[in-house]
Design a protein around this motif. Structure first.
Motif, PDB file in Angstrom:
ATOM      1  N   MET A  76      -7.970 -16.196  -6.632  1.00  0.00           N
ATOM      2  CA  MET A  76      -6.850 -15.329  -6.945  1.00  0.00           C
ATOM      3  C   MET A  76      -6.845 -14.078  -6.077  1.00  0.00           C
ATOM      4  N   LEU A  77      -8.034 -13.551  -5.795  1.00  0.00           N
ATOM      5  CA  LEU A  77      -8.122 -12.383  -4.917  1.00  0.00           C
ATOM      6  C   LEU A  77      -7.574 -12.708  -3.533  1.00  0.00           C
ATOM      7  N   ALA A  78      -7.774 -13.943  -3.075  1.00  0.00           N
ATOM      8  CA  ALA A  78      -7.220 -14.343  -1.781  1.00  0.00           C
ATOM      9  C   ALA A  78      -5.691 -14.306  -1.814  1.00  0.00           C
ATOM     10  N   ALA A  79      -5.102 -14.738  -2.921  1.00  0.00           N
ATOM     11  CA  ALA A  79      -3.645 -14.686  -3.050  1.00  0.00           C
ATOM     12  C   ALA A  79      -3.148 -13.247  -2.999  1.00  0.00           C
ATOM     13  N   LEU A  80      -3.852 -12.363  -3.670  1.00  0.00           N
ATOM     14  CA  LEU A  80      -3.457 -10.954  -3.662  1.00  0.00           C
ATOM     15  C   LEU A  80      -3.631 -10.345  -2.278  1.00  0.00           C
ATOM     16  N   ALA A  81      -4.653 -10.783  -1.541  1.00  0.00           N
ATOM     17  CA  ALA A  81      -4.831 -10.300  -0.178  1.00  0.00           C
ATOM     18  C   ALA A  81      -3.665 -10.728   0.706  1.00  0.00           C
ATOM     19  N   VAL A  82      -3.188 -11.966   0.530  1.00  0.00           N
ATOM     20  CA  VAL A  82      -2.025 -12.427   1.293  1.00  0.00           C
ATOM     21  C   VAL A  82      -0.808 -11.551   0.989  1.00  0.00           C
ATOM     22  N   ALA A  83      -0.595 -11.244  -0.300  1.00  0.00           N
ATOM     23  CA  ALA A  83       0.522 -10.388  -0.683  1.00  0.00           C
ATOM     24  C   ALA A  83       0.372  -8.985  -0.094  1.00  0.00           C
TER      25      ALA A  83
ATOM     26  N   ILE B  64       2.229  -4.933   3.758  1.00  0.00           N
ATOM     27  CA  ILE B  64       1.943  -3.943   4.805  1.00  0.00           C
ATOM     28  C   ILE B  64       2.727  -4.270   6.071  1.00  0.00           C
ATOM     29  N   GLU B  65       2.773  -5.545   6.417  1.00  0.00           N
ATOM     30  CA  GLU B  65       3.501  -5.950   7.624  1.00  0.00           C
ATOM     31  C   GLU B  65       5.006  -5.809   7.449  1.00  0.00           C
ATOM     32  N   GLY B  66       5.510  -6.103   6.236  1.00  0.00           N
ATOM     33  CA  GLY B  66       6.948  -6.184   6.036  1.00  0.00           C
ATOM     34  C   GLY B  66       7.628  -4.898   5.629  1.00  0.00           C
ATOM     35  N   ILE B  67       6.877  -3.892   5.248  1.00  0.00           N
ATOM     36  CA  ILE B  67       7.505  -2.640   4.823  1.00  0.00           C
ATOM     37  C   ILE B  67       7.999  -1.874   6.055  1.00  0.00           C
ATOM     38  N   ASP B  68       9.238  -1.473   6.018  1.00  0.00           N
ATOM     39  CA  ASP B  68       9.829  -0.662   7.085  1.00  0.00           C
ATOM     40  C   ASP B  68       9.323   0.768   6.920  1.00  0.00           C
ATOM     41  N   VAL B  69       8.538   1.253   7.875  1.00  0.00           N
ATOM     42  CA  VAL B  69       7.933   2.576   7.727  1.00  0.00           C
ATOM     43  C   VAL B  69       8.967   3.695   7.766  1.00  0.00           C
ATOM     44  N   ASN B  70      10.149   3.402   8.332  1.00  0.00           N
ATOM     45  CA  ASN B  70      11.204   4.423   8.378  1.00  0.00           C
ATOM     46  C   ASN B  70      12.033   4.466   7.096  1.00  0.00           C
ATOM     47  N   ALA B  71      12.083   3.338   6.396  1.00  0.00           N
ATOM     48  CA  ALA B  71      12.834   3.280   5.137  1.00  0.00           C
ATOM     49  C   ALA B  71      12.170   2.245   4.239  1.00  0.00           C
ATOM     50  N   PRO B  72      11.054   2.585   3.623  1.00  0.00           N
ATOM     51  CA  PRO B  72      10.296   1.609   2.828  1.00  0.00           C
ATOM     52  C   PRO B  72      11.145   0.965   1.724  1.00  0.00           C
ATOM     53  N   GLN B  73      11.148  -0.346   1.708  1.00  0.00           N
ATOM     54  CA  GLN B  73      11.909  -1.077   0.703  1.00  0.00           C
ATOM     55  C   GLN B  73      11.190  -0.965  -0.636  1.00  0.00           C
ATOM     56  N   ILE B  74      11.941  -0.608  -1.666  1.00  0.00           N
ATOM     57  CA  ILE B  74      11.327  -0.267  -2.949  1.00  0.00           C
ATOM     58  C   ILE B  74      10.556  -1.442  -3.544  1.00  0.00           C
TER      59      ILE B  74
END
Length: 376
Positions: A1-8, A13-23
């Motif tokens: 389960m920890l591996a699944a959470l690591a994937v998330a 981290i990769e998908g959040i737009d640093v200029n406008a973080p998606q809520i």
């Protein structure tokens, strides 16, 4: 389960737009940390919440993407074909106007038309059907945790949810995500069909019917069915009933068009193997082309693709799958053989196989014999 959470966590981290973080992605990021803490404390509900989090990841990954207006012609051709059927015509004899090039054969069996006809009738549009089909794949894998334990399904559900290729191929006009969804639904329904209750008997029929629809949707699914049927047989399940329902449903979709014009229908199905004349894509021939002219090897590769695939399907007859997951994975493996040996292989085909791989990993926990022998 920890591996699944690591994937998330990595996905957020990769998908959040640093200029406008998606809520919702920030919320997912925070949730991974909270659930990891709960998991380390061996909180009983943590695994279930991790599987639920995978569904949220799948929604954000897919619905944040804008459908491509100039993507594949598959869904455009499907909408045109549905209109032809609605007008009393035959899409397998019709000269398609929306394909590229115009007049290309409509190579998908009629189950594909049925899948998209309902949302087209309800909403007048099918561009988001595969996006939601991708979410439904993750939800179905997570749902299997009710029977198999959420700790067994959280990681494969999360891997598929966060897979960017699956997200992208759900908005580019292809139908492979939806095609794989029916196979996943059928396999997960089979998880709930192994008990002694009346609901289990109902789920057996549901699973078989979904598999029949899958085979009438896309030809790949015909290759996944034999190892799954073999697992039902060797585990003591009612395999004859399962086969009869699945093949009966597939026939119900196909026969009206086959009877109407056998040559046109069979020719369109064969065109799925032969229509693309160029060597291109993720396959061995396209790789070989970078070093030499692969044209002399085309007959050899075509023979290996056709007869090698059939041989693998035949060998399933003597195999004893140790689990439903192993059978599903074997089906995905058989699909990969023609993909690698073909001269034209687009990435969405692998997205189809990827969903089935994720499902197979999740269902690996379903081992042993059928709960009750109801006769075959």
């Amino acid at each position: 389960m920890l591996a699944a959470l690591a994937v998330a966590l990595f996905w957020a981290i990769e998908g959040i737009d640093v200029n406008a973080p998606q809520i919702e992605r920030v919320a997912i990021l925070v949730s991974t940390l909270a659930l990891a803490w709960a998991a380390l404390r061996e909180t009983p509900y943590a695994a279930g919440l991790a599987a639920y989090l995978a569904v949220l990841v799948a929604i954000s990954e897919r619905l944040r993407r804008v459908p491509l207006l100039d993507g594949s012609d598959v869904l455009r051709a499907t909408v045109e074909a549905i209109g032809v059927v609605g007008g009393g015509g035959n899409p397998y004899t019709h000269v398609m106007q929306s394909t590229s090039p115009v007049g290309s054969p409509f190579v998908y069996p009629p189950g594909e038309l049925a899948w998209y006809a309902v949302p087209l009738a309800l909403f007048g549009d099918v561009t988001r059907v595969d996006s939601w089909a991708g979410v439904a794949i993750v939800a179905a894998i997570a749902l299997a945790g009710i029977r198999l334990g959420f700790e067994n399904v959280a990681l494969p559900a999360m891997l598929y949810a966060a897979w960017g290729t699956a997200g992208y191929r759900a908005i580019d006009g292809q139908n492979d995500v939806s095609a794989s969804a029916l196979v996943v639904f059928a396999a997960v329904a089979l998880v709930f069909a192994t008990g002694e209750s009346r609901s289990s008997r109902v789920m057996l029929v549901v699973s078989a019917a979904l598999f029949g629809w899958a085979m009438a949707f896309k030809q790949f699914s015909v290759l996944v069915f034999p190892p799954v049927l073999r697992w039902v047989a060797v585990s003591g399940g009612p395999w004859r009933r399962y086969a009869a329902v699945a093949l009966g449903v597939a026939a119900a979709f196909v026969l009206p068009f086959l009877v109407a014009d056998p040559g046109a229908f069979l020719g369109s199905q064969w065109a799925a193997l032969t229509f693309h004349g160029e060597i291109w894509g993720t396959n061995l021939l396209a790789t070989l082309r970078q070093y030499t002219d692969p044209a002399p090897f085309l007959p050899l590769f075509f023979a290996a693709e056709l007869f090698g695939t059939l041989a693998l399907v035949a060998l399933v007859r003597w195999w004893r799958p140790p689990s439903l997951g192993a059978a599903v994975l074997a089906g995905a493996g058989i699909v990969m053989v023609p993909l690698l040996l073909a001269k034209w292989t687009t990435q969405p085909y692998f997205a189809y196989a990827g969903a089935i791989v994720a499902c197979g990993i999740a269902l690996g926990a379903l081992t042993g014999r059928w709960s009750v022998r109801r006769g075959t």
